[in-house]
Design a protein around this motif. Structure first.
Motif, PDB file in Angstrom:
ATOM      1  N   ASN A  50      48.705 -86.197  45.688  1.00 52.22           N
ATOM      2  CA  ASN A  50      49.191 -85.143  44.791  1.00 52.22           C
ATOM      3  C   ASN A  50      48.528 -85.232  43.418  1.00 52.22           C
ATOM      4  O   ASN A  50      48.132 -84.212  42.839  1.00 52.22           O
ATOM      5  CB  ASN A  50      50.711 -85.205  44.646  1.00 52.22           C
ATOM      6  N   GLU A 108      45.944 -82.497  41.752  1.00 55.71           N
ATOM      7  CA  GLU A 108      46.190 -81.929  40.429  1.00 55.71           C
ATOM      8  C   GLU A 108      44.957 -82.061  39.545  1.00 55.71           C
ATOM      9  O   GLU A 108      44.563 -81.112  38.850  1.00 55.71           O
ATOM     10  CB  GLU A 108      47.388 -82.632  39.790  1.00 55.71           C
ATOM     11  N   ARG A 109      44.333 -83.241  39.565  1.00 54.05           N
ATOM     12  CA  ARG A 109      43.150 -83.456  38.730  1.00 54.05           C
ATOM     13  C   ARG A 109      41.947 -82.657  39.238  1.00 54.05           C
ATOM     14  O   ARG A 109      41.173 -82.126  38.431  1.00 54.05           O
ATOM     15  CB  ARG A 109      42.796 -84.943  38.685  1.00 54.05           C
TER      16      ARG A 109
END
Length: 226
Positions: free
Chosen positions: A61, A65-66
């Motif tokens: 996750n 996101e990055r």
């Protein structure tokens, strides 16, 4: 009248662990340029996230996101965080192993202790620099030692380098038993790897550490040659 003996219940069988090892292989390789860019972006994000949060807190996750991708996009290639680390580990090992061919040869081994010391010191420093230049390099190294599922990446890489260096030593030192040369090669590979880790863990001068380590290793190989 004899007292009936009470039967003692047998202890329950010890539970057997049924936890399967995590899948490490990538599910597929990107075939198109856009997919390849996503693949590389995910790996770069994994390395940067690893630097920030460490192995334990690394998650798909956080990587998504990055990297700016959806979980399904990541899972198309990597089934879990260990598969990400596995790919990063293989790449780092490849970069480190490429340093070996630059420094080690039959001529170097036959050239005497000074030539061998110079080559081993150069190899250690190049391996250190290759690791330092790799995003998350030292964290990837630590993961391959600390996470059981990833240890095989390190061990397989070291086994391949050991075999290649053993073949060089056999050519350079034909009068020495192959088993002795293989053991010496394996120890040299492990000690260089451990020394590189130490350079990241402590405030030491790499050139001085490389000089001393190379001198120790070269002196033993000189004894084997004699």
């Amino acid at each position: 009248m004899p007292t009936a003996r009470r039967k003692t219940a047998a202890p329950p069988p010890s539970p057997t662990s049924t936890t399967a090892a995590p899948a490490l292989a990538t599910k597929k390789q990107p075939a198109q340029q856009r997919a390849a860019e996503t693949y590389e972006r995910v790996l770069e994000a994994a390395a940067q996230t690893l630097i920030e949060v460490g192995v334990e807190r690394l998650s798909t996750n956080l990587v998504c996101e990055r990297a700016g991708v959806s979980p399904p996009a990541l899972y198309r290639y990597f089934p879990n965080k260990y598969a990400l680390l596995h790919e990063l580990g293989q790449r780092l090992m490849q970069r480190q192993n490429e340093c070996v061919a630059k420094w080690m040869s039959v001529a170097v081994i036959q050239g005497g202790v000074p030539a061998l010391e110079e080559a081993l010191a150069g190899l250690l420093l190049d391996t250190y620099e290759a690791t330092r230049a790799t995003a998350g390099g030292v964290w990837i190294m630590r993961a391959m030692r600390a996470v059981p599922a990833l240890q095989e990446v390190r061990l397989a890489s070291h086994a391949a380098v050991t075999e290649a260096q053993t073949q060089l030593l056999v050519q350079a030192l034909p009068g020495v038993r192959r088993a002795e040369l293989k053991l010496a090669s394996r120890i040299v590979v492990e000690l260089i790897y451990a020394t590189v880790e130490m350079l990241f863990d402590e405030s030491l001068k790499p050139k001085e550490v490389a000089r001393i380590t190379a001198g120790m290793l070269a002196s033993h190989l000189a004894k084997v040659k004699a």
